[in-house]
Design a protein around this motif. Structure first.
Motif, mmCIF file in Angstrom:
data_model
loop_
_atom_site.group_PDB
_atom_site.id
_atom_site.type_symbol
_atom_site.label_atom_id
_atom_site.label_comp_id
_atom_site.label_asym_id
_atom_site.label_seq_id
_atom_site.Cartn_x
_atom_site.Cartn_y
_atom_site.Cartn_z
ATOM 1 N N GLN A 54 0.821 -1.212 0.000
ATOM 2 C CA GLN A 54 0.000 0.000 0.000
ATOM 3 C C GLN A 54 0.854 1.261 0.000
ATOM 4 O O GLN A 54 0.480 2.279 -0.593
ATOM 5 N N SER A 55 2.032 1.194 0.665
ATOM 6 C CA SER A 55 2.896 2.381 0.722
ATOM 7 C C SER A 55 3.415 2.766 -0.662
ATOM 8 O O SER A 55 3.705 3.934 -0.923
ATOM 9 N N LEU A 56 3.546 1.794 -1.547
ATOM 10 C CA LEU A 56 4.002 2.053 -2.917
ATOM 11 C C LEU A 56 2.850 2.171 -3.897
ATOM 12 O O LEU A 56 3.060 2.548 -5.058
ATOM 13 N N ASN A 57 1.630 1.838 -3.413
ATOM 14 C CA ASN A 57 0.471 1.758 -4.298
ATOM 15 C C ASN A 57 0.797 0.856 -5.491
ATOM 16 O O ASN A 57 0.580 1.208 -6.650
ATOM 17 N N ALA A 58 1.352 -0.315 -5.182
ATOM 18 C CA ALA A 58 1.794 -1.244 -6.221
ATOM 19 C C ALA A 58 1.724 -2.668 -5.693
ATOM 20 O O ALA A 58 1.647 -2.905 -4.477
ATOM 21 N N ALA A 59 1.729 -3.604 -6.618
ATOM 22 C CA ALA A 59 1.740 -5.022 -6.267
ATOM 23 C C ALA A 59 2.972 -5.675 -6.878
ATOM 24 O O ALA A 59 3.434 -5.277 -7.954
ATOM 25 N N PHE A 60 3.484 -6.665 -6.181
ATOM 26 C CA PHE A 60 4.571 -7.473 -6.714
ATOM 27 C C PHE A 60 3.968 -8.750 -7.288
ATOM 28 O O PHE A 60 3.226 -9.461 -6.590
ATOM 29 N N VAL A 61 4.306 -9.012 -8.561
ATOM 30 C CA VAL A 61 3.662 -10.095 -9.301
ATOM 31 C C VAL A 61 4.702 -11.078 -9.804
ATOM 32 O O VAL A 61 5.682 -10.685 -10.459
ATOM 33 N N PRO A 72 2.245 -1.099 -10.847
ATOM 34 C CA PRO A 72 1.638 0.090 -10.221
ATOM 35 C C PRO A 72 0.114 -0.036 -10.243
ATOM 36 O O PRO A 72 -0.465 -0.527 -11.218
ATOM 37 N N LEU A 73 -0.538 0.423 -9.174
ATOM 38 C CA LEU A 73 -1.981 0.250 -9.049
ATOM 39 C C LEU A 73 -2.769 1.533 -9.232
ATOM 40 O O LEU A 73 -3.995 1.513 -9.236
ATOM 41 N N LYS A 74 -2.087 2.658 -9.396
ATOM 42 C CA LYS A 74 -2.782 3.944 -9.468
ATOM 43 C C LYS A 74 -3.839 3.962 -10.564
ATOM 44 O O LYS A 74 -4.954 4.428 -10.371
ATOM 45 N N ARG A 75 -3.492 3.435 -11.730
ATOM 46 C CA ARG A 75 -4.409 3.516 -12.866
ATOM 47 C C ARG A 75 -5.121 2.192 -13.144
ATOM 48 O O ARG A 75 -5.760 2.028 -14.167
ATOM 49 N N GLN A 76 -4.987 1.247 -12.237
ATOM 50 C CA GLN A 76 -5.655 -0.024 -12.429
ATOM 51 C C GLN A 76 -7.121 0.100 -12.016
ATOM 52 O O GLN A 76 -7.512 1.000 -11.281
ATOM 53 N N GLY A 77 -7.942 -0.834 -12.458
ATOM 54 C CA GLY A 77 -9.348 -0.845 -12.090
ATOM 55 C C GLY A 77 -9.516 -1.493 -10.726
ATOM 56 O O GLY A 77 -9.122 -0.954 -9.704
ATOM 57 N N ALA A 78 -10.121 -2.708 -10.720
ATOM 58 C CA ALA A 78 -10.283 -3.439 -9.472
ATOM 59 C C ALA A 78 -8.911 -3.764 -8.887
ATOM 60 O O ALA A 78 -8.010 -4.206 -9.593
#
Length: 322
Positions: A54-61, A72-78
Motif C-alpha cells: 500500500q505504501s508504494l500503491n503497487a503489487a509485486f507479481v 503500479p496500481l494507481k491507474r488499475q481498475g479493481a
C-alpha cells in the motif's frame, strides 16, 4: 527527423541475432542478442500477485522470472489481492536489483483472456517481440533505404513481417552475403569498439566524456581537445553545437537509457544557450527512444529521458567473439 537514408544489416542465426543501422558512413545502432538475453518488454504473462504494498500503491507479481515484477496500481481498475491471477504485459525491463515494470493495459492484437484459459500462473502467454522486430518498428519506412539479410532464407520472412507491421519496408529487403557488406563486418566492429570507449572526440576537437552510473548517465562536454594545431581557437558555442548533434547518436549506439544529464560548456548568452538546445532537440530525431528533452540551466545542464530497452551496448558485447 533526420533526413539520412539508413541501411539496415540483419544476421538472423539461431545462435545469435545481429542488427545494425548505418547512415552517412556512420554506425547508428548495433544490437547483438543471444537466445534468452534480449528485452522482455512487450511480453504478456499470466502472473500471480505475491503481495500488495500500500505504501508504494503497487503489487509485486510473479511471472516466472528470478524477481517479481512491479505492477503500479494507481491507474488499475479493481485492486488485486494476494494470490490473484492477473494478466500483465512487461512495460520496462528490470535493472540491477529492480524487477520488470508491469501493466494490466495489455496491447496486443489477440484475445489474451482466451490464451490464459486453463493455464496456471506464472505462465508466458505471448513471447516478447524479437530484437529486430522492435528495432524496425521504431523506424519510419521512409528513412530506411535497404534491409540487407546475410542469408537468402531470411528475406521472405523479414519481408512478410514488414508487409504486416511496417508497410513500405517490404520491397527494401534483399539478400547479400556478409562478405560483400559495405560497410564490412570489420568496419562495423571497429565502430563498436569506438563506442565502448567512454571518451568521444568531436570532429572539431571538443570531447564528450560519457559516464553511465547506477542511477543516471552523465555526459560532460569540454573543449580540452580543441584543436590548436588547426590554427584557430574553438568557441564554446561551436563545441556545444557539435556535442548536441552527436549525443543522441551516442545514446542510441550505446543503448543508454533512463535519465541523461548533459553538462555543456557554460554559455552566458541566453540566445546561445537556446541555439544549443534547439540543435539538441533537432538531433534527437535520429533516436525514437528519446522521450523528453528538458530546458538548459544557466550552468549549461540539460536533462533528457531515454526509454530503456534491453542491455546496453557494453553489456551486449561483453564476452562476444567473432
Amino acid at each position: 527527423m533526420s533526413e539520412m537514408r539508413e541501411q539496415i544489416f540483419l544476421s538472423l542465426h539461431p545462435e545469435r541475432t545481429e542488427f545494425y543501422r548505418w547512415a552517412d558512413d556512420r554506425l547508428i545502432q548495433a544490437i547483438v542478442e543471444k537466445p534468452g538475453q534480449g528485452s522482455l518488454a512487450g511480453g504478456v504473462y499470466l502472473g500471480r500477485v505475491l503481495r500488495v504494498e500500500q505504501s508504494l500503491n503497487a503489487a509485486f507479481v510473479e511471472i516466472g522470472l528470478d524477481k517479481p515484477g512491479l505492477l503500479p496500481l494507481k491507474r488499475q481498475g479493481a485492486q488485486p489481492t494476494e494470490g490473484d491471477a492477473v494478466i500483465v504485459q512487461v512495460r520496462r525491463d528490470g535493472r540491477e536489483e529492480k524487477g520488470v515494470r508491469l501493466t494490466t493495459s495489455v496491447k496486443v492484437p489477440v484475445d489474451v483472456v482466451a490464451l490464459a484459459k486453463g493455464k496456471q500462473p506464472p505462465a508466458q502467454l505471448i513471447a516478447p517481440p524479437t530484437v529486430w522486430h522492435t528495432a524496425l518498428e521504431a523506424l519510419a519506412p521512409e528513412q530506411v533505404a535497404s534491409i540487407i539479410c546475410d542469408r537468402r532464407v531470411d528475406v521472405a520472412p523479414v519481408a512478410d513481417w514488414c508487409r504486416k507491421h511496417r508497410r513500405g519496408m517490404e520491397d527494401k529487403v534483399a539478400f547479400l552475403p556478409d562478405r560483400e557488406w559495405v560497410p564490412s563486418r570489420t568496419d562495423i566492429k571497429e565502430r563498436v569498439a569506438e563506442a565502448l570507449d567512454e571518451e568521444v572526440v568531436l570532429p572539431g576537437g571538443g570531447k564528450l566524456l560519457i559516464e553511465p552510473v547506477r542511477t543516471l548517465t552523465a555526459i560532460d562536454v569540454n573543449s580540452a581537445a580543441a584543436t590548436a594545431e588547426k590554427g584557430f581557437e574553438r568557441t564554446a558555442l561551436s563545441v556545444n553545437l557539435e556535442a548536441a548533434r552527436e549525443i543522441p547518436r551516442q545514446l542510441a549506439l550505446r543503448n543508454l537509457g533512463g535519465i541523461i544529464v548533459i553538462d555543456f560548456i557554460d554559455l552566458e548568452n541566453r540566445n546561445k544557450r537556446e541555439q544549443v538546445l534547439e540543435a539538441l532537440r533537432q538531433a534527437v530525431g535520429i533516436d525514437p527512444a528519446i522521450e523528453w528533452v528538458g530546458n538548459m540551466s544557466r550552468l549549461g545542464l540539460v536533462e533528457l529521458l531515454r526509454r530503456r530497452a534491453g542491455p546496453t551496448l557494453a553489456e551486449m558485447w561483453q564476452g562476444q567473439n567473432g
